[in-house]
Enzyme design. Structure first.
Site, short mmCIF file in Angstrom:
data_model
loop_
_atom_site.label_atom_id
_atom_site.label_comp_id
_atom_site.label_asym_id
_atom_site.label_seq_id
_atom_site.Cartn_x
_atom_site.Cartn_y
_atom_site.Cartn_z
CE LYS A 90 -7.44 6.04 1.38
NZ LYS A 90 -8.49 6.93 0.87
CE1 TYR A 148 -4.18 1.41 -0.24
CE2 TYR A 148 -3.79 2.39 1.92
CZ TYR A 148 -4.56 2.27 0.78
OH TYR A 148 -5.71 3.00 0.66
N1 NAD Z 1 -11.42 -0.31 -2.74
C1 NAD Z 1 -10.91 -0.46 -1.54
O1 NAD Z 1 -10.40 -1.54 -1.19
C2 NAD Z 1 -10.95 0.69 -0.57
C3 NAD Z 1 -10.84 0.43 0.80
C4 NAD Z 1 -10.85 1.51 1.69
C5 NAD Z 1 -10.97 2.80 1.21
N2 NAD Z 1 -11.08 3.01 -0.14
C6 NAD Z 1 -11.18 4.40 -0.61
O2 NAD Z 1 -12.44 4.62 -1.19
C7 NAD Z 1 -12.37 5.76 -2.05
C8 NAD Z 1 -13.05 5.43 -3.37
O3 NAD Z 1 -12.33 4.43 -4.06
P1 NAD Z 1 -13.01 3.14 -4.71
O4 NAD Z 1 -12.36 1.97 -4.09
O5 NAD Z 1 -14.48 3.27 -4.73
O6 NAD Z 1 -12.42 3.18 -6.21
P2 NAD Z 1 -12.89 3.96 -7.53
O7 NAD Z 1 -11.76 3.78 -8.49
O8 NAD Z 1 -14.23 3.52 -7.95
O9 NAD Z 1 -12.98 5.47 -7.04
C9 NAD Z 1 -11.85 6.34 -6.96
C10 NAD Z 1 -12.34 7.67 -7.48
O10 NAD Z 1 -11.32 8.67 -7.35
C11 NAD Z 1 -11.52 9.54 -8.44
N3 NAD Z 1 -10.37 10.42 -8.68
C12 NAD Z 1 -9.09 10.06 -8.97
N4 NAD Z 1 -8.36 11.17 -9.20
C13 NAD Z 1 -9.20 12.24 -9.05
C14 NAD Z 1 -9.05 13.65 -9.18
N5 NAD Z 1 -7.87 14.21 -9.52
N6 NAD Z 1 -10.12 14.45 -8.94
C15 NAD Z 1 -11.31 13.91 -8.60
N7 NAD Z 1 -11.53 12.58 -8.49
C16 NAD Z 1 -10.47 11.76 -8.72
C17 NAD Z 1 -11.77 8.59 -9.62
O11 NAD Z 1 -12.36 9.26 -10.72
C18 NAD Z 1 -12.71 7.59 -8.97
O12 NAD Z 1 -14.05 7.98 -9.15
C19 NAD Z 1 -10.88 6.10 -2.17
O13 NAD Z 1 -10.56 7.13 -1.27
C20 NAD Z 1 -10.22 4.80 -1.72
O14 NAD Z 1 -8.90 4.99 -1.23
C21 NAD Z 1 -11.09 1.99 -1.04
#
Ligand code: NAD
Length: 254
Positions: A160, A153
């Site tokens: 984070k 990570y």
């Molecule tokens: N998937 C996992 O395992 C997980 C676990 C815990 C937390 N998260 C967090 O959840 C959140 C959403 O991620 P996800 O897993 O749904 O994936 P996802 O890829 O569907 O969403 C990530 C989003 O970030 C957006 N993004 C990237 N660069 C950007 C920018 N410059 N301006 C605006 N938007 C931008 C993308 O367009 C996308 O919609 C993130 O913060 C991620 O770190 C994910």
């Protein structure tokens, strides 16, 4: 009557229907909210995905690295809703060099990109929406437990950890506006963001075993429920908090 009846919610971060944000937007609508979405880059894709929501939701462009997008956000959202009661930050990105075991060699430029998009933007988004939150409300962000160093990570873990700290400072400074600021720390979920992490499978293999409640890597609904609950009137005295929605894995060693 749903728990978000009458509330107006801005949801960032919808990319596919596997996005955590998609699940939050869908559930928020089901719970009675009016939802406005923002999308980044591939707007026609986001608009197509938005059509799968129970009700149509406008999609506004927002690149959190673009100051003009941020400066005009309140006015653009204001064309669809008079104010906001909730804002969801579901945005994360790190260049490939910042992930996957390359920690000691990542350049500052790549770390800076990860921090601007994944950490600083939590503050940028909250401040951009402030003019629409005159009656108070809730900001919710998506976290991955940053209390430990994880395999692969890397700098996203540092981003984070910064997000968790940012959450506390935002809670401190927005409390006087009656705005609550909380994070949901989700377990691993198979989204586009997750697929872009080389070695993500290491989480996939161990998490369901470690979690006392088990963990479904394809089910974003438990995470969405926590986000929706935090934006409802059922957490009126909670701010600066991190709610773990991970099957309980964070509480278990090994
Ligand atoms: N998937 C996992 O395992 C997980 C676990 C815990 C937390 N998260 C967090 O959840 C959140 C959403 O991620 P996800 O897993 O749904 O994936 P996802 O890829 O569907 O969403 C990530 C989003 O970030 C957006 N993004 C990237 N660069 C950007 C920018 N410059 N301006 C605006 N938007 C931008 C993308 O367009 C996308 O919609 C993130 O913060 C991620 O770190 C994910």
């Amino acid at each position: 009557m749903g728990i978000l009846e009458g509330k107006r919610i801005l949801v960032t971060g919808v990319l596919t229907d596997a996005s955590i944000a998609f699940s939050v937007a869908k559930l928020a609508q089901e719970e009675g909210a009016t939802v406005v979405l923002t999308g980044f880059g591939r707007l026609s894709l986001v608009e197509r995905i938005a059509k799968r929501l129970p009700s149509p939701a406008p999609v506004l462009e927002l690149d959190v690295q673009n100051n003009e997008h941020l400066d005009t956000l309140a006015a653009r959202v204001g064309e669809h809703v008079e104010g906001l009661d909730g804002v969801v930050h579901s945005i994360g990105f790190a260049p490939q060099t910042a992930l996957g075991g390359n920690f000691l060699n990542t350049s500052w430029e790549d770390v800076a990109t990860a921090l601007q998009i994944s950490t600083y933007s939590y503050k940028s988004l909250a401040v951009a929406c402030l003019p629409l939150m005159k009656e108070g409300g809730a900001v919710v962000g998506l976290d991955f437990d940053a209390s430990k160093a994880w395999p692969v990570y890397d700098w996203m873990g540092v981003a984070k950890a910064g997000l968790e700290s940012c959450n506390r400072y935002l809670a401190r400074d927005l409390g006087k506006h009656n705005i609550r600021v909380n994070l949901v720390a989700a377990g691993p979920l198979r989204t586009m963001a997750a697929k872009s992490i080389p070695g993500f499978k290491e989480f996939e293999d161990s998490w369901p075993e470690r979690a006392p409640l088990g963990w479904d890597l394809a089910d974003t609904l438990p995470t969405a429920r926590a986000c929706v609950a935090l934006m409802s009137d059922w957490f009126p005295a909670t701010t600066g908090e991190i709610v773990h929605v991970d099957g309980g894995a964070h509480a278990i060693g090994g």
